[in-house]
Design an enzyme around this catalytic site. Structure first.
Site, PDB file in Angstrom:
ATOM      1  NE  ARG A 124     140.615  78.618 -13.901  1.00 19.79           N
ATOM      2  CZ  ARG A 124     140.534  80.018 -13.367  1.00 19.79           C
ATOM      3  NH1 ARG A 124     139.198  80.112 -12.728  1.00 19.79           N
ATOM      4  NH2 ARG A 124     141.654  80.374 -13.363  1.00 19.79           N
ATOM      5  CE  LYS A 146     140.285  62.010 -31.253  1.00 18.03           C
ATOM      6  NZ  LYS A 146     140.965  61.061 -32.406  1.00 18.03           N
ATOM      7  CD  GLU A 188     135.537  60.127 -41.885  1.00 18.68           C
ATOM      8  OE1 GLU A 188     136.317  59.396 -41.525  1.00 18.68           O
ATOM      9  OE2 GLU A 188     136.629  61.380 -42.313  1.00 18.68           O
ATOM     10  CE  LYS A 230     134.201  59.460 -33.133  1.00 26.14           C
ATOM     11  NZ  LYS A 230     134.331  61.026 -34.272  1.00 26.14           N
ATOM     12  CD  GLU A 240     143.095  58.055 -31.620  1.00 30.98           C
ATOM     13  OE1 GLU A 240     142.324  59.283 -31.614  1.00 30.98           O
ATOM     14  OE2 GLU A 240     143.808  58.328 -32.684  1.00 30.98           O
ATOM     15  NE  ARG A 244     137.923  59.542 -30.497  1.00 29.31           N
ATOM     16  CZ  ARG A 244     137.718  59.818 -29.685  1.00 29.31           C
ATOM     17  NH1 ARG A 244     137.301  59.841 -28.694  1.00 29.31           N
ATOM     18  NH2 ARG A 244     136.400  60.448 -30.531  1.00 29.31           N
ATOM     19  CG  ASN A 248     143.168  57.297 -36.503  1.00 28.11           C
ATOM     20  OD1 ASN A 248     141.866  58.170 -36.076  1.00 28.11           O
ATOM     21  ND2 ASN A 248     143.777  57.532 -35.321  1.00 28.11           N
ATOM     22  CG  HIS A 251     142.128  59.526 -41.036  1.00 29.08           C
ATOM     23  ND1 HIS A 251     141.063  58.592 -41.691  1.00 29.08           N
ATOM     24  CD2 HIS A 251     141.270  60.356 -40.884  1.00 29.08           C
ATOM     25  CE1 HIS A 251     139.852  58.941 -41.090  1.00 29.08           C
ATOM     26  NE2 HIS A 251     139.546  59.743 -40.824  1.00 29.08           N
ATOM     27  CG  HIS A 255     145.707  62.877 -41.312  1.00 29.01           C
ATOM     28  ND1 HIS A 255     145.566  62.603 -40.025  1.00 29.01           N
ATOM     29  CD2 HIS A 255     144.764  63.392 -41.565  1.00 29.01           C
ATOM     30  CE1 HIS A 255     144.188  62.894 -39.974  1.00 29.01           C
ATOM     31  NE2 HIS A 255     143.786  63.592 -40.846  1.00 29.01           N
ATOM     32  CG  HIS A 267     139.747  64.812 -43.673  1.00 27.15           C
ATOM     33  ND1 HIS A 267     140.787  64.575 -43.290  1.00 27.15           N
ATOM     34  CD2 HIS A 267     138.399  63.648 -42.982  1.00 27.15           C
ATOM     35  CE1 HIS A 267     140.940  63.497 -42.749  1.00 27.15           C
ATOM     36  NE2 HIS A 267     139.106  63.213 -42.405  1.00 27.15           N
TER      37      HIS A 267
HETATM   38  P1  NAD Z   1     132.922  72.198 -42.725  1.00 25.05           P
HETATM   39  O1  NAD Z   1     132.210  72.683 -41.490  1.00 25.05           O
HETATM   40  O2  NAD Z   1     133.961  73.204 -43.182  1.00 25.05           O
HETATM   41  O3  NAD Z   1     131.223  72.246 -43.778  1.00 25.05           O
HETATM   42  C1  NAD Z   1     131.211  72.457 -45.064  1.00 25.05           C
HETATM   43  C2  NAD Z   1     130.758  73.707 -46.221  1.00 25.05           C
HETATM   44  O4  NAD Z   1     129.784  73.496 -45.521  1.00 25.05           O
HETATM   45  C3  NAD Z   1     131.072  74.558 -45.828  1.00 25.05           C
HETATM   46  O5  NAD Z   1     131.434  75.617 -46.288  1.00 25.05           O
HETATM   47  C4  NAD Z   1     130.152  74.911 -44.182  1.00 25.05           C
HETATM   48  O6  NAD Z   1     129.539  76.468 -43.777  1.00 25.05           O
HETATM   49  C5  NAD Z   1     128.991  74.500 -45.226  1.00 25.05           C
HETATM   50  N1  NAD Z   1     127.496  74.132 -44.455  1.00 25.05           N
HETATM   51  C6  NAD Z   1     127.749  73.150 -42.988  1.00 25.05           C
HETATM   52  N2  NAD Z   1     126.273  72.826 -42.844  1.00 25.05           N
HETATM   53  C7  NAD Z   1     125.600  72.935 -43.991  1.00 25.05           C
HETATM   54  C8  NAD Z   1     124.392  72.482 -45.062  1.00 25.05           C
HETATM   55  N3  NAD Z   1     123.446  71.906 -44.194  1.00 25.05           N
HETATM   56  N4  NAD Z   1     123.733  72.716 -45.854  1.00 25.05           N
HETATM   57  C9  NAD Z   1     124.691  74.115 -47.164  1.00 25.05           C
HETATM   58  N5  NAD Z   1     126.063  73.843 -46.487  1.00 25.05           N
HETATM   59  C10 NAD Z   1     126.922  73.838 -45.342  1.00 25.05           C
HETATM   60  O7  NAD Z   1     133.894  70.674 -42.964  1.00 25.05           O
HETATM   61  P2  NAD Z   1     133.117  69.423 -42.573  1.00 25.05           P
HETATM   62  O8  NAD Z   1     133.336  68.249 -43.632  1.00 25.05           O
HETATM   63  O9  NAD Z   1     131.572  69.610 -41.822  1.00 25.05           O
HETATM   64  O10 NAD Z   1     133.867  68.842 -41.233  1.00 25.05           O
HETATM   65  C11 NAD Z   1     135.402  68.828 -41.573  1.00 25.05           C
HETATM   66  C12 NAD Z   1     136.243  69.344 -39.825  1.00 25.05           C
HETATM   67  O11 NAD Z   1     135.761  68.728 -39.275  1.00 25.05           O
HETATM   68  C13 NAD Z   1     137.507  69.401 -40.458  1.00 25.05           C
HETATM   69  O12 NAD Z   1     138.243  71.076 -39.612  1.00 25.05           O
HETATM   70  C14 NAD Z   1     138.320  68.075 -39.690  1.00 25.05           C
HETATM   71  O13 NAD Z   1     138.841  68.285 -38.674  1.00 25.05           O
HETATM   72  C15 NAD Z   1     136.732  68.276 -38.137  1.00 25.05           C
HETATM   73  N6  NAD Z   1     136.444  67.205 -37.822  1.00 25.05           N
HETATM   74  C16 NAD Z   1     136.661  66.680 -36.331  1.00 25.05           C
HETATM   75  C17 NAD Z   1     136.063  65.484 -35.757  1.00 25.05           C
HETATM   76  C18 NAD Z   1     136.261  65.097 -34.652  1.00 25.05           C
HETATM   77  O14 NAD Z   1     136.538  63.698 -34.095  1.00 25.05           O
HETATM   78  N7  NAD Z   1     136.439  66.623 -33.587  1.00 25.05           N
HETATM   79  C19 NAD Z   1     136.192  64.226 -36.798  1.00 25.05           C
HETATM   80  C20 NAD Z   1     135.988  64.286 -38.325  1.00 25.05           C
HETATM   81  C21 NAD Z   1     136.483  65.714 -38.746  1.00 25.05           C
HETATM   82  N1  GLY Z   2     137.399  60.949 -36.287  1.00 28.00           N
HETATM   83  C1  GLY Z   2     138.077  59.738 -34.872  1.00 28.00           C
HETATM   84  C2  GLY Z   2     138.129  59.747 -33.834  1.00 28.00           C
HETATM   85  O1  GLY Z   2     137.609  61.052 -33.116  1.00 28.00           O
HETATM   86  O2  GLY Z   2     139.122  59.770 -33.074  1.00 28.00           O
END
Ligand code: NAD
Ligand code: GLY
Length: 364
Positions: A124, A146, A188, A230, A240, A244, A248, A251, A255, A267
């Site tokens: 939990r 998030k 971003e 942010k 949001e 917030r 987007n 987006h 999306h 993305h």
């Molecule tokens: P990811 O986590 O898939 O990383 C991209 C690639 O880079 C992966 O293959 C990973 O293994 C590799 N990698 C990571 N760090 C590395 C490093 N230092 N050196 C070499 N390789 C490395 O992708 P991402 O772009 O980091 O994140 C995308 C995800 O984030 C999506 O799922 C998206 O929905 C999410 N996201 C969430 C929020 C939020 O507010 N929570 C905001 C934006 C994106």
């Molecule tokens: N990435 C958009 C948000 O965190 O609201």
């Protein structure tokens, strides 16, 4: 009728620090030892990041007498699933992780969203720390709480708002990223420039070569500005309800483009296309000037990002997909639109503009 009220009015302080420094990961063990946040730590990561940074982090914790397990799943968005979450939880249960444990999310946004959601629900809720290692994760996903997993019905559909206790950003970890991942994050960062800070937009424009050469000072600057923007948005509107939504920008269309391409358009690429398309709508609505849209398009191109929708993509399909997006309200398409590079336009009801599909079809 008997009636008993359960009084649960809460005042909570979920504030946390984001620490940005080359080599800052080495300070984590010392901090964890002092704050006594937990007795056991599950370092959740993916197999790529485990090989690069996971072993070293675990050694640090062990050297400080902190008990930890490394739990790594295969890298990639397709593993940000309910199945992977259950697999991680089973590893934690088999290893007797209990309420006195904490999670360390070491990796990109996939790891951060997954590990954060595991922490939110494990017994939990247990504390977690974010150590983002991609530019996207440093400036976006590690901040704001998030957390989510994807489902076959769409991305990020199951999750929760759950804030980390701290964020450790070691810009040196970005040196092992390939250019494509830097571009993903830059999309971003450029977005932040448009929605909030024209000087950040100009900085990226003037320092793009340094950013792609992994210059520590330039990366630290854009990460720090991104985190600051942010943080200021999230602290005013964590759930949001209005402000917030400005995060987007690009987006709503982005999306839909990402989805319709079957995720062959990434993305970052999709939101780049989305920012230009939404910028065109803003121009047609008289919200901002043509030279602003030209500057945005030019900077995205300079960063190696696409700015045009693929020719084979039918705008009618894009509109239908937008109507199904979780951000649409009862099928009404909403988007946030700029009024200049550095600020967003507001309607009487807030930042979201309701846009007619016929208008989108005509303009795009
Ligand atoms: P990811 O986590 O898939 O990383 C991209 C690639 O880079 C992966 O293959 C990973 O293994 C590799 N990698 C990571 N760090 C590395 C490093 N230092 N050196 C070499 N390789 C490395 O992708 P991402 O772009 O980091 O994140 C995308 C995800 O984030 C999506 O799922 C998206 O929905 C999410 N996201 C969430 C929020 C939020 O507010 N929570 C905001 C934006 C994106
Ligand atoms: N990435 C958009 C948000 O965190 O609201």
């Amino acid at each position: 009728m008997e009636s008993i009220k359960v009084n649960l009015i809460k005042t909570e302080d979920n504030s946390y620090d984001i620490l940005i420094k080359e080599g800052v990961i080495a300070e984590l063990a010392h901090y964890l030892k002092n704050v006594k946040m937990a007795y056991r730590f599950a370092i959740i990561t993916d197999d790529t990041v485990k090989a690069l940074y996971g072993g070293k982090l675990q050694k640090d914790l062990l050297a400080h007498g902190l008990n930890s397990e490394l739990i790594a799943f295969p890298a990639g968005e397709k593993n940000k699933s309910r199945e992977t979450k259950a697999w991680i939880e089973d590893r934690m249960l088999e290893n007797n992780f209990a309420r006195d444990s904490a999670v360390i999310a070491l990796g990109g946004g996939v790891v951060g969203d997954m590990a954060g959601y595991v922490a939110a629900t494990y017994t939990r809720g247990i504390p977690y720390i974010q150590i983002p290692t991609t530019l996207v994760a440093c400036v976006d996903s590690s901040i704001g709480g998030k957390t989510a997993v994807d489902t076959p019905h769409g991305k990020n559909l199951i999750g929760s708002f759950y804030q980390p206790r701290r964020v450790y950003i070691d810009v040196a970890t970005l040196s092992t990223l390939n250019e494509k991942e830097i571009r993903e994050g830059l999309a971003e960062v450029i977005k932040y420039g448009v929605i909030s800070e024209s000087s950040l937009f100009s900085y990226v424009d003037q320092n793009i070569d340094k950013i792609f050469s992994y210059d520590c000072e330039a990366l630290t600057y854009i990460v720090k500005r991104g985190c600051e923007i942010k943080a200021r948005v999230v602290e005013k509107d964590e759930r949001e309800s209005d402000l917030r939504k400005i995060l987007n920008f690009g987006h709503t269309i982005g999306h839909a483009v990402e989805n319709l391409s079957g995720y062959t358009i990434s993305h970052g690429q999709a939101i780049s296309i989305g920012m230009v398309a939404e910028g065109e709508l803003a121009l047609e609505m008289g919200l901002w000037k043509e030279n602003e849209l030209v500057s945005l398009t030019a900077l995205l191109e300079k960063a190696g990002l696409p700015t045009k929708m693929p020719e084979e993509m039918d705008i009618k399909n894009v509109i239908e997909t937008m109507k199904l997006d979780k951000k649409s309200r009862g099928g009404q398409i909403e988007m946030v639109l700029p009024k200049a590079i550095g600020s967003m336009s507001q309607t009487r009801d807030g930042y979201a503009h309701k846009i007619d599909e016929s208008f989108i079809e005509k303009v795009l």
